[in-house]
Design a protein around this motif. Structure first.
Motif, PDB file in Angstrom:
ATOM      1  N   LEU A  93      15.444  11.023   7.612  1.00 54.41           N
ATOM      2  CA  LEU A  93      14.467  11.742   8.428  1.00 54.41           C
ATOM      3  C   LEU A  93      13.354  12.308   7.548  1.00 54.41           C
ATOM      4  CD1 LEU A  93      16.943  13.508  10.860  1.00 54.41           C
ATOM      5  CD2 LEU A  93      15.511  11.530  11.347  1.00 54.41           C
ATOM      6  N   PHE A  94      13.674  12.593   6.284  1.00 56.39           N
ATOM      7  CA  PHE A  94      12.642  13.040   5.348  1.00 56.39           C
ATOM      8  C   PHE A  94      11.609  11.939   5.144  1.00 56.39           C
ATOM      9  CE2 PHE A  94      16.352  15.484   3.459  1.00 56.39           C
ATOM     10  CZ  PHE A  94      15.991  16.684   4.031  1.00 56.39           C
ATOM     11  N   MET A  95      12.105  10.696   4.947  1.00 53.25           N
ATOM     12  CA  MET A  95      11.207   9.570   4.724  1.00 53.25           C
ATOM     13  C   MET A  95      10.358   9.326   5.973  1.00 53.25           C
ATOM     14  SD  MET A  95      11.999   5.588   3.587  1.00 53.25           S
ATOM     15  CE  MET A  95      13.458   6.077   2.725  1.00 53.25           C
ATOM     16  N   MET A  96      10.982   9.441   7.151  1.00 52.57           N
ATOM     17  CA  MET A  96      10.246   9.228   8.390  1.00 52.57           C
ATOM     18  C   MET A  96       9.124  10.258   8.531  1.00 52.57           C
ATOM     19  SD  MET A  96      11.666   8.853  12.286  1.00 52.57           S
ATOM     20  CE  MET A  96      11.736  10.560  12.798  1.00 52.57           C
ATOM     21  N   MET A  97       9.427  11.513   8.252  1.00 53.08           N
ATOM     22  CA  MET A  97       8.402  12.559   8.358  1.00 53.08           C
ATOM     23  C   MET A  97       7.310  12.351   7.303  1.00 53.08           C
ATOM     24  SD  MET A  97       8.737  14.368  10.907  1.00 53.08           S
ATOM     25  CE  MET A  97       9.918  13.982  12.155  1.00 53.08           C
ATOM     26  N   HIS A  98       7.698  11.913   6.128  1.00 55.26           N
ATOM     27  CA  HIS A  98       6.695  11.620   5.094  1.00 55.26           C
ATOM     28  C   HIS A  98       5.770  10.510   5.575  1.00 55.26           C
ATOM     29  CE1 HIS A  98       5.002   9.682   1.515  1.00 55.26           C
ATOM     30  NE2 HIS A  98       4.946  10.909   1.045  1.00 55.26           N
ATOM     31  N   ASP A  99       6.341   9.443   6.128  1.00 55.92           N
ATOM     32  CA  ASP A  99       5.531   8.346   6.656  1.00 55.92           C
ATOM     33  C   ASP A  99       4.564   8.855   7.723  1.00 55.92           C
ATOM     34  OD1 ASP A  99       6.801   6.532   5.013  1.00 55.92           O
ATOM     35  OD2 ASP A  99       8.118   5.741   6.586  1.00 55.92           O
ATOM     36  N   LEU A 100       5.065   9.710   8.608  1.00 51.75           N
ATOM     37  CA  LEU A 100       4.212  10.235   9.679  1.00 51.75           C
ATOM     38  C   LEU A 100       3.057  11.059   9.131  1.00 51.75           C
ATOM     39  CD1 LEU A 100       6.764  11.392  12.418  1.00 51.75           C
ATOM     40  CD2 LEU A 100       5.366   9.337  12.397  1.00 51.75           C
ATOM     41  N   GLN A 101       3.333  11.851   8.122  1.00 52.45           N
ATOM     42  CA  GLN A 101       2.317  12.773   7.608  1.00 52.45           C
ATOM     43  C   GLN A 101       1.364  12.152   6.600  1.00 52.45           C
ATOM     44  OE1 GLN A 101       4.761  15.938   6.109  1.00 52.45           O
ATOM     45  NE2 GLN A 101       4.965  16.900   8.102  1.00 52.45           N
ATOM     46  N   HIS A 102       1.819  11.136   5.864  1.00 47.99           N
ATOM     47  CA  HIS A 102       1.020  10.700   4.724  1.00 47.99           C
ATOM     48  C   HIS A 102       0.589   9.240   4.718  1.00 47.99           C
ATOM     49  CE1 HIS A 102       1.748  14.578   2.908  1.00 47.99           C
ATOM     50  NE2 HIS A 102       3.037  14.419   3.106  1.00 47.99           N
ATOM     51  N   THR A 103       1.174   8.382   5.525  1.00 49.26           N
ATOM     52  CA  THR A 103       0.854   6.966   5.385  1.00 49.26           C
ATOM     53  C   THR A 103       0.265   6.328   6.637  1.00 49.26           C
ATOM     54  OG1 THR A 103       3.091   6.269   5.950  1.00 49.26           O
ATOM     55  CG2 THR A 103       2.619   6.621   3.627  1.00 49.26           C
ATOM     56  N   LEU A 104       0.458   6.925   7.773  1.00 55.45           N
ATOM     57  CA  LEU A 104      -0.021   6.326   9.018  1.00 55.45           C
ATOM     58  C   LEU A 104      -1.329   6.968   9.469  1.00 55.45           C
ATOM     59  CD1 LEU A 104       3.405   6.285  10.888  1.00 55.45           C
ATOM     60  CD2 LEU A 104       2.286   4.347   9.774  1.00 55.45           C
ATOM     61  N   PRO A 106      -3.778   9.009  11.681  1.00 54.28           N
ATOM     62  CA  PRO A 106      -3.452  10.233  12.422  1.00 54.28           C
ATOM     63  C   PRO A 106      -3.127   9.991  13.902  1.00 54.28           C
ATOM     64  CG  PRO A 106      -5.325  10.613  10.996  1.00 54.28           C
ATOM     65  CD  PRO A 106      -5.026   9.143  10.921  1.00 54.28           C
ATOM     66  N   GLU A 107      -3.817   9.085  14.549  1.00 54.79           N
ATOM     67  CA  GLU A 107      -3.565   8.819  15.977  1.00 54.79           C
ATOM     68  C   GLU A 107      -2.143   8.297  16.187  1.00 54.79           C
ATOM     69  OE1 GLU A 107      -4.976   5.693  19.388  1.00 54.79           O
ATOM     70  OE2 GLU A 107      -6.469   6.303  17.906  1.00 54.79           O
ATOM     71  N   ILE A 108      -1.730   7.336  15.366  1.00 56.76           N
ATOM     72  CA  ILE A 108      -0.379   6.776  15.467  1.00 56.76           C
ATOM     73  C   ILE A 108       0.648   7.822  15.055  1.00 56.76           C
ATOM     74  CG2 ILE A 108       1.207   5.040  14.527  1.00 56.76           C
ATOM     75  CD1 ILE A 108      -0.749   3.815  16.442  1.00 56.76           C
ATOM     76  N   ALA A 109       0.369   8.555  13.987  1.00 49.49           N
ATOM     77  CA  ALA A 109       1.289   9.590  13.517  1.00 49.49           C
ATOM     78  C   ALA A 109       1.526  10.632  14.606  1.00 49.49           C
ATOM     79  CB  ALA A 109       0.748  10.245  12.253  1.00 49.49           C
ATOM     80  N   ASN A 110       0.479  11.038  15.303  1.00 50.30           N
ATOM     81  CA  ASN A 110       0.628  12.021  16.380  1.00 50.30           C
ATOM     82  C   ASN A 110       1.466  11.479  17.523  1.00 50.30           C
ATOM     83  OD1 ASN A 110      -0.831  13.999  15.051  1.00 50.30           O
ATOM     84  ND2 ASN A 110      -2.773  13.418  15.988  1.00 50.30           N
ATOM     85  N   LYS A 111       1.268  10.211  17.876  1.00 49.33           N
ATOM     86  CA  LYS A 111       2.080   9.595  18.933  1.00 49.33           C
ATOM     87  C   LYS A 111       3.548   9.542  18.524  1.00 49.33           C
ATOM     88  CE  LYS A 111      -1.328   6.449  20.983  1.00 49.33           C
ATOM     89  NZ  LYS A 111      -1.640   5.018  21.196  1.00 49.33           N
ATOM     90  N   LEU A 112       3.792   9.136  17.272  1.00 51.89           N
ATOM     91  CA  LEU A 112       5.164   9.045  16.789  1.00 51.89           C
ATOM     92  C   LEU A 112       5.822  10.417  16.681  1.00 51.89           C
ATOM     93  CD1 LEU A 112       4.823   6.243  14.102  1.00 51.89           C
ATOM     94  CD2 LEU A 112       6.051   6.120  16.277  1.00 51.89           C
ATOM     95  N   PHE A 113       5.049  11.405  16.260  1.00 52.99           N
ATOM     96  CA  PHE A 113       5.605  12.753  16.197  1.00 52.99           C
ATOM     97  C   PHE A 113       5.987  13.228  17.591  1.00 52.99           C
ATOM     98  CE2 PHE A 113       5.434  17.403  15.783  1.00 52.99           C
ATOM     99  CZ  PHE A 113       6.365  17.551  14.764  1.00 52.99           C
ATOM    100  N   GLY A 114       5.184  12.898  18.584  1.00 54.92           N
ATOM    101  CA  GLY A 114       5.518  13.236  19.976  1.00 54.92           C
ATOM    102  C   GLY A 114       6.796  12.548  20.426  1.00 54.92           C
ATOM    103  N   LEU A 115       6.961  11.276  20.055  1.00 49.64           N
ATOM    104  CA  LEU A 115       8.201  10.557  20.379  1.00 49.64           C
ATOM    105  C   LEU A 115       9.397  11.243  19.726  1.00 49.64           C
ATOM    106  CD1 LEU A 115       7.210   6.794  19.907  1.00 49.64           C
ATOM    107  CD2 LEU A 115       7.722   7.945  22.061  1.00 49.64           C
TER     108      LEU A 115
END
Length: 180
Positions: A93-104, A106-115
């Motif tokens: 889950l650390f890696m997933m959150m890192h991916d969301l915050q740093h590699t994707l 922002p639009e996709i990261a926000n959608k994924l964070f909502g999921l």
């Protein structure tokens, strides 16, 4: 071929994370060309989003089902939910959150964070807000975040000790938050 691409991509993303997974790897495993992948998906980010969307739907349904089981008490539900995540989502889950915050993007990261919020966090948060034995000084949102950290810490362990370690971790977690 669409589902096969998602299945292969999910396996790679779960083991390696977003950054270390390439469309070339996916294509090689499936014995197809990269253009075949791009026929179905615009780019790697879209593949990741589709994988995570599909996974979040499944995870959310299963976590909510466990949470709604009236034959189990709070402790049993949380333990079963943690075991389910350990088995079905062996991705840090650390890696997933890192991916969301740093590699994707922002639009996709926000959608994924909502999921993630709706499918992963909300079932746990629902249990914590209903449980009467939790100390008044423990905020449910904070407790859930700490629980995810503990679950993640048990994902990289060898299979032979993973379940036992998570069970011990959960016992420690319970005695730290439940009133006597």
């Amino acid at each position: 071929m669409y589902e096969e691409i998602l299945d292969t991509a999910e396996e790679l993303f779960m083991k390696q994370g977003y950054n270390d997974t390439s469309t070339r790897q996916i294509a090689n495993i499936l014995n197809i060309t990269q253009p075949n992948i791009y026929y179905h998906f615009k780019n790697k980010e879209e593949i990741y989003y589709q994988v995570m969307q599909r996974l979040a739907k499944e995870v959310g349904e299963n976590l909510n089902q466990i949470a709604a089981d009236e034959t189990r008490d709070f402790d049993e539900k949380l333990l079963q939910m943690a075991f389910y995540l350990q088995k079905r989502h062996p991705f840090s889950l650390f890696m997933m959150m890192h991916d969301l915050q740093h590699t994707l993007q922002p639009e996709i990261a926000n959608k994924l964070f909502g999921l993630w919020e709706n499918s992963y966090k909300q079932p746990f948060l629902g249990l914590f807000t209903q449980e009467q034995r939790i100390r008044a000084t423990v905020e449910p949102d904070f407790a859930v975040r700490q629980l995810f950290i503990l679950i993640s810490a048990n994902l990289d362990l060898p299979e032979a000790i993973k379940v036992a370690s998570l069970k011990k971790t959960m016992e420690l977690f319970f005695y730290g938050i439940l009133e006597k």
